[in-house]
Design a protein around this motif. Structure first.
Motif, PDB file in Angstrom:
ATOM      1  N   VAL A  48       0.739  -1.247  -0.011  1.00  0.00           N
ATOM      2  CA  VAL A  48       0.078  -0.002   0.057  1.00  0.00           C
ATOM      3  C   VAL A  48       0.951   1.316   0.154  1.00  0.00           C
ATOM      4  CG1 VAL A  48      -1.731   1.236   1.200  1.00  0.00           C
ATOM      5  CG2 VAL A  48      -1.881  -1.272   1.338  1.00  0.00           C
ATOM      6  N   ASP A  49       0.732   2.035  -0.844  1.00  0.00           N
ATOM      7  CA  ASP A  49       1.224   3.489  -0.723  1.00  0.00           C
ATOM      8  C   ASP A  49       0.724   4.241   0.113  1.00  0.00           C
ATOM      9  OD1 ASP A  49       2.985   5.647  -1.721  1.00  0.00           O
ATOM     10  OD2 ASP A  49       1.659   6.039  -3.273  1.00  0.00           O
ATOM     11  N   VAL A  50       1.383   4.433   1.184  1.00  0.00           N
ATOM     12  CA  VAL A  50       0.806   5.445   2.316  1.00  0.00           C
ATOM     13  C   VAL A  50       1.699   6.649   2.207  1.00  0.00           C
ATOM     14  CG1 VAL A  50       0.645   5.423   4.586  1.00  0.00           C
ATOM     15  CG2 VAL A  50       0.586   3.207   3.541  1.00  0.00           C
ATOM     16  N   PRO A  51       1.057   7.634   2.052  1.00  0.00           N
ATOM     17  CA  PRO A  51       1.573   9.029   1.939  1.00  0.00           C
ATOM     18  C   PRO A  51       2.566   9.564   2.935  1.00  0.00           C
ATOM     19  CG  PRO A  51      -0.826   9.399   1.284  1.00  0.00           C
ATOM     20  CD  PRO A  51      -0.619   7.853   1.819  1.00  0.00           C
ATOM     21  N   VAL A  52       2.180   8.891   4.337  1.00  0.00           N
ATOM     22  CA  VAL A  52       3.246   9.582   5.336  1.00  0.00           C
ATOM     23  C   VAL A  52       4.464   8.627   5.352  1.00  0.00           C
ATOM     24  CG1 VAL A  52       2.699   7.954   7.214  1.00  0.00           C
ATOM     25  CG2 VAL A  52       2.649  10.191   7.764  1.00  0.00           C
ATOM     26  N   LEU A  53       4.518   7.654   4.824  1.00  0.00           N
ATOM     27  CA  LEU A  53       5.652   6.878   4.450  1.00  0.00           C
ATOM     28  C   LEU A  53       6.865   7.618   3.401  1.00  0.00           C
ATOM     29  CD1 LEU A  53       4.848   3.155   4.665  1.00  0.00           C
ATOM     30  CD2 LEU A  53       6.002   4.734   6.496  1.00  0.00           C
ATOM     31  N   ARG A  54       6.466   8.598   2.720  1.00  0.00           N
ATOM     32  CA  ARG A  54       7.135   9.156   1.743  1.00  0.00           C
ATOM     33  C   ARG A  54       8.119  10.038   2.456  1.00  0.00           C
ATOM     34  NH1 ARG A  54       1.995  10.584  -1.773  1.00  0.00           N
ATOM     35  NH2 ARG A  54       1.388   8.844  -2.449  1.00  0.00           N
TER      36      ARG A  54
ATOM     37  N   SER B  63      15.943   4.893   8.861  1.00  0.00           N
ATOM     38  CA  SER B  63      16.345   5.147  10.231  1.00  0.00           C
ATOM     39  C   SER B  63      15.153   5.623  11.193  1.00  0.00           C
ATOM     40  CB  SER B  63      17.711   6.105  10.223  1.00  0.00           C
ATOM     41  OG  SER B  63      17.331   7.385   9.713  1.00  0.00           O
ATOM     42  N   ASP B  64      14.374   6.456  10.461  1.00  0.00           N
ATOM     43  CA  ASP B  64      13.172   7.085  11.256  1.00  0.00           C
ATOM     44  C   ASP B  64      12.289   5.927  11.684  1.00  0.00           C
ATOM     45  OD1 ASP B  64      13.767   9.636  10.849  1.00  0.00           O
ATOM     46  OD2 ASP B  64      12.607   9.842   9.005  1.00  0.00           O
ATOM     47  N   LEU B  65      12.122   4.799  10.551  1.00  0.00           N
ATOM     48  CA  LEU B  65      11.377   3.648  11.026  1.00  0.00           C
ATOM     49  C   LEU B  65      12.137   2.678  12.182  1.00  0.00           C
ATOM     50  CD1 LEU B  65       9.791   2.875   7.353  1.00  0.00           C
ATOM     51  CD2 LEU B  65       8.766   4.159   9.352  1.00  0.00           C
ATOM     52  N   ARG B  66      13.213   2.641  11.918  1.00  0.00           N
ATOM     53  CA  ARG B  66      14.031   1.613  12.887  1.00  0.00           C
ATOM     54  C   ARG B  66      14.025   2.327  14.290  1.00  0.00           C
ATOM     55  NH1 ARG B  66      19.090   2.140  10.420  1.00  0.00           N
ATOM     56  NH2 ARG B  66      18.444   0.260   9.168  1.00  0.00           N
ATOM     57  N   ARG B  67      14.220   3.675  14.239  1.00  0.00           N
ATOM     58  CA  ARG B  67      14.023   4.399  15.874  1.00  0.00           C
ATOM     59  C   ARG B  67      12.711   3.994  16.497  1.00  0.00           C
ATOM     60  NH1 ARG B  67      14.797   9.454  13.791  1.00  0.00           N
ATOM     61  NH2 ARG B  67      12.985   9.878  14.620  1.00  0.00           N
ATOM     62  N   PHE B  68      11.555   4.003  15.566  1.00  0.00           N
ATOM     63  CA  PHE B  68      10.362   3.565  16.281  1.00  0.00           C
ATOM     64  C   PHE B  68      10.079   2.068  16.612  1.00  0.00           C
ATOM     65  CE2 PHE B  68       9.175   7.737  14.477  1.00  0.00           C
ATOM     66  CZ  PHE B  68       8.207   8.173  15.576  1.00  0.00           C
ATOM     67  N   LEU B  69      10.645   1.139  15.841  1.00  0.00           N
ATOM     68  CA  LEU B  69      10.661  -0.070  16.117  1.00  0.00           C
ATOM     69  C   LEU B  69      11.706  -0.529  17.218  1.00  0.00           C
ATOM     70  CD1 LEU B  69       9.614  -2.754  14.753  1.00  0.00           C
ATOM     71  CD2 LEU B  69      11.829  -2.884  13.620  1.00  0.00           C
ATOM     72  N   ILE B  70      12.749   0.139  17.504  1.00  0.00           N
ATOM     73  CA  ILE B  70      13.558  -0.070  18.456  1.00  0.00           C
ATOM     74  C   ILE B  70      12.866   0.587  19.829  1.00  0.00           C
ATOM     75  CG2 ILE B  70      15.755   0.544  19.748  1.00  0.00           C
ATOM     76  CD1 ILE B  70      16.871   0.351  16.923  1.00  0.00           C
TER      77      ILE B  70
ATOM     78  N   LEU C  47       6.221  -4.786  16.072  1.00  0.00           N
ATOM     79  CA  LEU C  47       5.728  -4.065  14.748  1.00  0.00           C
ATOM     80  C   LEU C  47       4.634  -3.407  15.055  1.00  0.00           C
ATOM     81  CD1 LEU C  47       6.410  -3.560  12.049  1.00  0.00           C
ATOM     82  CD2 LEU C  47       5.642  -5.341  11.206  1.00  0.00           C
ATOM     83  N   ARG C  48       3.514  -3.893  15.700  1.00  0.00           N
ATOM     84  CA  ARG C  48       2.137  -3.370  15.787  1.00  0.00           C
ATOM     85  C   ARG C  48       2.397  -2.040  16.541  1.00  0.00           C
ATOM     86  NH1 ARG C  48      -3.167  -5.196  14.905  1.00  0.00           N
ATOM     87  NH2 ARG C  48      -1.908  -7.211  14.670  1.00  0.00           N
ATOM     88  N   SER C  49       2.962  -2.012  17.479  1.00  0.00           N
ATOM     89  CA  SER C  49       3.339  -0.783  18.541  1.00  0.00           C
ATOM     90  C   SER C  49       4.057   0.092  17.850  1.00  0.00           C
ATOM     91  CB  SER C  49       3.931  -1.398  19.931  1.00  0.00           C
ATOM     92  OG  SER C  49       4.145  -0.230  20.645  1.00  0.00           O
ATOM     93  N   ALA C  50       5.102  -0.220  17.151  1.00  0.00           N
ATOM     94  CA  ALA C  50       5.895   0.621  16.242  1.00  0.00           C
ATOM     95  C   ALA C  50       5.002   1.362  15.282  1.00  0.00           C
ATOM     96  CB  ALA C  50       7.221   0.051  15.581  1.00  0.00           C
ATOM     97  N   ALA C  51       4.093   0.751  14.719  1.00  0.00           N
ATOM     98  CA  ALA C  51       3.274   1.490  13.751  1.00  0.00           C
ATOM     99  C   ALA C  51       2.332   2.373  14.337  1.00  0.00           C
ATOM    100  CB  ALA C  51       2.509   0.209  12.695  1.00  0.00           C
ATOM    101  N   VAL C  52       1.729   1.895  15.447  1.00  0.00           N
ATOM    102  CA  VAL C  52       0.916   3.044  15.960  1.00  0.00           C
ATOM    103  C   VAL C  52       1.768   4.306  16.566  1.00  0.00           C
ATOM    104  CG1 VAL C  52      -0.495   3.260  18.393  1.00  0.00           C
ATOM    105  CG2 VAL C  52      -0.662   1.170  16.762  1.00  0.00           C
ATOM    106  N   ARG C  53       2.969   4.157  17.264  1.00  0.00           N
ATOM    107  CA  ARG C  53       3.717   5.161  17.504  1.00  0.00           C
ATOM    108  C   ARG C  53       4.099   5.936  16.364  1.00  0.00           C
ATOM    109  NH1 ARG C  53       7.915   3.922  22.190  1.00  0.00           N
ATOM    110  NH2 ARG C  53       6.704   2.880  23.552  1.00  0.00           N
ATOM    111  N   PHE C  54       4.323   5.387  15.028  1.00  0.00           N
ATOM    112  CA  PHE C  54       4.828   6.185  13.928  1.00  0.00           C
ATOM    113  C   PHE C  54       3.651   6.983  13.417  1.00  0.00           C
ATOM    114  CE2 PHE C  54       5.478   6.613   9.628  1.00  0.00           C
ATOM    115  CZ  PHE C  54       6.604   7.225   9.376  1.00  0.00           C
ATOM    116  N   VAL C  55       2.411   6.462  13.317  1.00  0.00           N
ATOM    117  CA  VAL C  55       1.169   7.112  12.891  1.00  0.00           C
ATOM    118  C   VAL C  55       0.844   8.334  13.932  1.00  0.00           C
ATOM    119  CG1 VAL C  55      -0.973   6.985  12.482  1.00  0.00           C
ATOM    120  CG2 VAL C  55       0.403   5.124  11.628  1.00  0.00           C
TER     121      VAL C  55
END
Length: 127
Positions: free
Chosen positions: A24-30, A35-42, A48-56
Motif C-alpha cells: 500500500v502506498d501510504v503518503p506519510v511513509l514518503r 532510520s526513522d522507522l528503525r527508531r520507532f521499532l527499537i 511491529l504493531r506498537s511501532a506502527a501505532v507510535r509512528f502514525v
C-alpha cells in the motif's frame, strides 16, 4: 484497487502471474527514512504493531503542530529563552535554554513549547 483516503494498492507479480502480496502506498511513509522507522521499532521493543501505532501518532502530531504558528509564540521567540549558538566538536548545533521566570503578564507554557519547537525546526532545516 482504490483504498480509503486515496491510497493505491500495488500488486507484486510472481512468475505464475499470481500476486505474492499487496503493498500500500501510504503518503506519510514518503517522508520517512529507514532510520526513522528503525527508531520507532527499537523504541517499541521490536513490536511491529506498537511501532506502527507510535509512528502514525507521531506523524499525526507533526501534521497538527508544524509549521508552528509564529503568532502564538512571538513574545517567547523575542525573549531569547531558547537559542542555538555554535557547534560541538562533531559539528552538531548546540542549543541553550535559559529558564527565566515568566512575568505575571505571560504565563503561557504552550507558547514557550511552540517557540522551542520552532527554533528546533528551523535549525534542523538548515542542517
Amino acid at each position: 484497487q482504490q483504498l480509503p483516503s486515496g491510497q493505491q494498492s500495488q500488486k507484486n507479480i510472481s512468475t505464475n502471474n499470481k500476486p505474492l502480496y499487496d503493498t500500500v502506498d501510504v503518503p506519510v511513509l514518503r517522508n520517512a527514512s529507514r532510520s526513522d522507522l528503525r527508531r520507532f521499532l527499537i523504541a517499541s521493543d521490536r513490536d511491529l504493531r506498537s511501532a506502527a501505532v507510535r509512528f502514525v501518532e507521531s506523524c499525526a502530531w507533526r501534521g497538527v503542530t508544524f509549521p508552528v504558528d509564529l503568532r502564538a509564540c512571538r513574545v517567547e521567540l523575542q525573549s531569547g529563552q531558547f537559542f542555538q549558538q555554535g557547534r560541538d566538536k562533531k559539528g552538531r548545533p548546540v542549543f541553550y535554554f535559559r529558564n527565566m521566570c515568566l512575568g505575571p503578564w505571560r504565563k503561557d507554557i504552550d507558547a514557550t513549547v511552540f517557540a522551542v519547537l520552532h527554533r528546533l525546526e528551523e535549525s534542523f532545516r538548515e542542517l
